[in-house]
Design a protein around this motif. Structure first.
Motif, PDB file in Angstrom:
ATOM      1  N   MET A 477       1.437  -3.863   1.733  1.00 20.73           N
ATOM      2  CA  MET A 477       0.359  -2.979   2.147  1.00 20.73           C
ATOM      3  C   MET A 477      -0.434  -2.499   0.935  1.00 20.73           C
ATOM      4  O   MET A 477       0.056  -2.519  -0.202  1.00 20.73           O
ATOM      5  N   LEU A 478      -1.648  -2.074   1.194  1.00 25.23           N
ATOM      6  CA  LEU A 478      -2.492  -1.443   0.184  1.00 25.23           C
ATOM      7  C   LEU A 478      -2.634   0.016   0.607  1.00 25.23           C
ATOM      8  O   LEU A 478      -3.285   0.326   1.601  1.00 25.23           O
ATOM      9  N   ASP A 479      -1.972   0.908  -0.146  1.00 25.84           N
ATOM     10  CA  ASP A 479      -1.910   2.325   0.206  1.00 25.84           C
ATOM     11  C   ASP A 479      -3.004   3.097  -0.535  1.00 25.84           C
ATOM     12  O   ASP A 479      -3.016   3.131  -1.771  1.00 25.84           O
ATOM     13  N   PHE A 480      -3.909   3.722   0.219  1.00 27.07           N
ATOM     14  CA  PHE A 480      -5.035   4.462  -0.342  1.00 27.07           C
ATOM     15  C   PHE A 480      -4.744   5.958  -0.339  1.00 27.07           C
ATOM     16  O   PHE A 480      -4.259   6.511   0.656  1.00 27.07           O
ATOM     17  N   GLY A 481      -5.083   6.603  -1.451  1.00 26.70           N
ATOM     18  CA  GLY A 481      -5.080   8.048  -1.530  1.00 26.70           C
ATOM     19  C   GLY A 481      -6.464   8.529  -1.953  1.00 26.70           C
ATOM     20  O   GLY A 481      -6.975   8.089  -2.984  1.00 26.70           O
TER      21      GLY A 481
END
Length: 526
Positions: A477-481
């Motif tokens: 996954m590509l986790d965005f904050g």
């Protein structure tokens, strides 16, 4: 004992009543058998503290801030100053979690202790827990931050060491790290640090520099500063056409060429497009409040789009951010005619510097074609502008960030930085910072609990804008904050929604391209 670099010290200097300069991460965990609690976290931190120098070092200030501070081991380290616990009220949804973390993220770290905190957060929906960790940017950059995280994580769920039991060792750190940890489990009390044996150099680091030594060093550096500042100015001038805002000055390219000639730098630099940041709602003075949002997209989908278009994952991240920012600004009738300007941090940490505390980073600056309406044309433009920025960086890695921080004497910089950053908000050099940190593509565990997602959270300043977008690739996954000042961005969750819409838009285009190219796709499998 090691003195902070000019860049490290700048992250301290920039802090003010409205700016906190730490980087952070929010991990969401499945606690499995409930082994993730304050006791086990404290034991793990104390067991592995010696593997991450940034976690045990505190600042030693030079009297009257006559010089940059030093790092020294904290002889009175107390885990109670760093590890905290909180429980959310029901129902414990994502927005409640984001609000709680935003309050913690807005608070500056206590400089009388090593510059980090960890917060264990209970009460999440579905029985999950969260661990929020923040470390001052003066102590770590993106790469060293990931390495620090790795020392606390394991490859299997049965490797947590607690007073109740012991498991097999399966840390996510290197073999050298495993060797360093051998035999240390469970020996340190919760309120003290007792890790590896110490030698003469370690004793000096624990004590820190003496008063006479610090003042003598300050006197020497003050006397020699004009020469060093002149050299730094000449070196920075060699990249004048790549420095935001400065690149728009008349004659910037000619000055850069002349400076490179003076320094004997014969490297050809590819030309960059105009780097003039337009006015947007999220540029201007920021407040002390923070809002944040977080979410994930499929890394497989991002890689698929990158493969079809012959681009990198980072290019697609930039394209998603470009489309999301364009949509968010259009909703508010605030889309400028010119492209936005983004700074993209780049790690320049070498193998020899992997154990150093502090920053080994530079930055690429590139336009974001938010002015282009067609998604495919916008994607192609992102590819070409990022390629130009990469070619420039590879040809001559930008050192202007460190050089600019070295121009003023330390006493002046420590006093003037907050005011200079506040003034810069009137004519911002960039619109925002976007960062993409690569992570492991397999599951990791903390005290036996599986980490499901890891959302990075970064810094806001008056100069760099009221929104920061950071992503971390982890386990498919590509986790965005996304961190924002609510005075500058009123709907940070809306920005996250636009990111997901931008990905769907590119996926739809990808399907069309594959059919047009005769490749075909299994729609049932998709």
């Amino acid at each position: 004992m090691r003195q902070l670099t000019a860049l490290d010290a700048q992250f301290l200097n920039v802090e003010s009543a409205t700016t906190a300069a730490h980087v952070a991460g929010l991990a969401i965990l499945d606690p499995a058998d409930g082994s993730v609690n304050r006791e086990t976290l404290a034991a793990l931190l104390l067991e592995r503290l010696h593997l991450s120098p940034a976690l045990s070092l505190r600042l030693v200030r030079v009297p009257f801030d006559l010089d940059r501070p030093y790092w020294a081991t904290d002889p009175g380290f107390d885990i109670g100053n760093h590890l905290f616990e909180v429980t959310l009220p029901r129902p414990g949804d994502d927005r409640q979690l984001a609000d709680e973390v935003a309050r913690i993220h807005a608070r500056r770290l206590d400089r009388s202790h090593p510059l980090w905190e960890m917060h264990l957060i209970h009460g999440l929906a579905d029985g999950l827990i969260a661990v929020y960790t923040k470390v001052h940017h003066a102590a770590i950059d993106g790469v060293s931050g990931a390495e620090t995280l790795a020392t606390l994580l394991d490859l299997t769920p049965d490797t947590c060491h607690t007073s109740a039991g012991r498991g097999r060792r399966g840390t996510a750190a290197t073999k050298a790290t495993k060797a360093a940890k051998a035999g240390k489990a469970g020996k340190a009390p919760v309120t003290a640090v007792e890790t590896t044996s110490r030698g003469p150099e370690d004793d000096q680091e624990a004590v820190g520099p003496g008063l006479v030594e610090m003042l003598a060093g300050a006197a020497v550096r003050t006397a020699t500063h004009p020469v060093r500042a002149l050299r730094a100015a000449v070196r920075a001038a060699g990249d004048l056409d790549a420095i935001p805002l400065a690149a728009t000055l008349p004659g910037a390219k000619a000055i850069a060429q002349a400076a490179r000639f003076v320094t004997g730098d014969r490297h050809h630099r590819p030309e960059l497009p105009r780097l003039s940041a337009p006015r947007t709602p999220f540029n201007g003075p920021i407040s002390a409040r923070r809002h944040l949002s977080f979410g994930s997209v499929s890394l497989k989908d991002v890689k698929s789009i990158a493969r079809v278009h012959g681009m990198s994952v980072n290019d697609i991240v930039m394209a998603l951010c470009t489309s999301a920012l364009r949509s968010w600004l259009m909703e508010r009738d605030a889309l400028p005619e010119q492209p936005l300007i983004a700074a993209v941090p780049v790690a320049v940490r070498t193998a020899n510097a992997k154990d150093l505390v502090g920053n080994q980073i530079s930055a690429m600056v590139a336009p974001m074609p938010t002015d282009i309406a067609d998604p495919q044309a916008r994607l192609r433009k992102v590819g070409s502008t990022m390629n130009a920025a990469k070619r420039r960086f590879v040809t001559a890695p930008a050192g202007w960030l460190l050089e600019l921080c070295s121009l003023l004497p330390a006493p002046v910089t420590s006093v003037a930085s907050p005011a200079l950053f506040r003034l810069a908000s009137a004519v911002p050099p960039i619109n925002l910072i976007i960062s993409n940190v690569p992570g492991p593509q397999f599951p990791l565990y903390l005290c036996g609990g599986r980490i499901l997602s890891y959302y990075p959270l970064s810094v806001l300043t008056d100069m760099t804008g009221g929104v920061n977008i950071t992503c971390f690739s982890y386990d498919g996954m590509l986790d965005f904050g996304i961190v924002a000042c609510p005075d500058r961005m009123d709907d940070v969750w809306g920005m996250l929604g636009h990111l997901r819409t931008a990905l769907d838009e590119l996926l739809d285009e990808r399907v069309g391209d594959e059919f047009r190219d005769g490749v075909g796709i299994d729609l049932v499998a998709r």
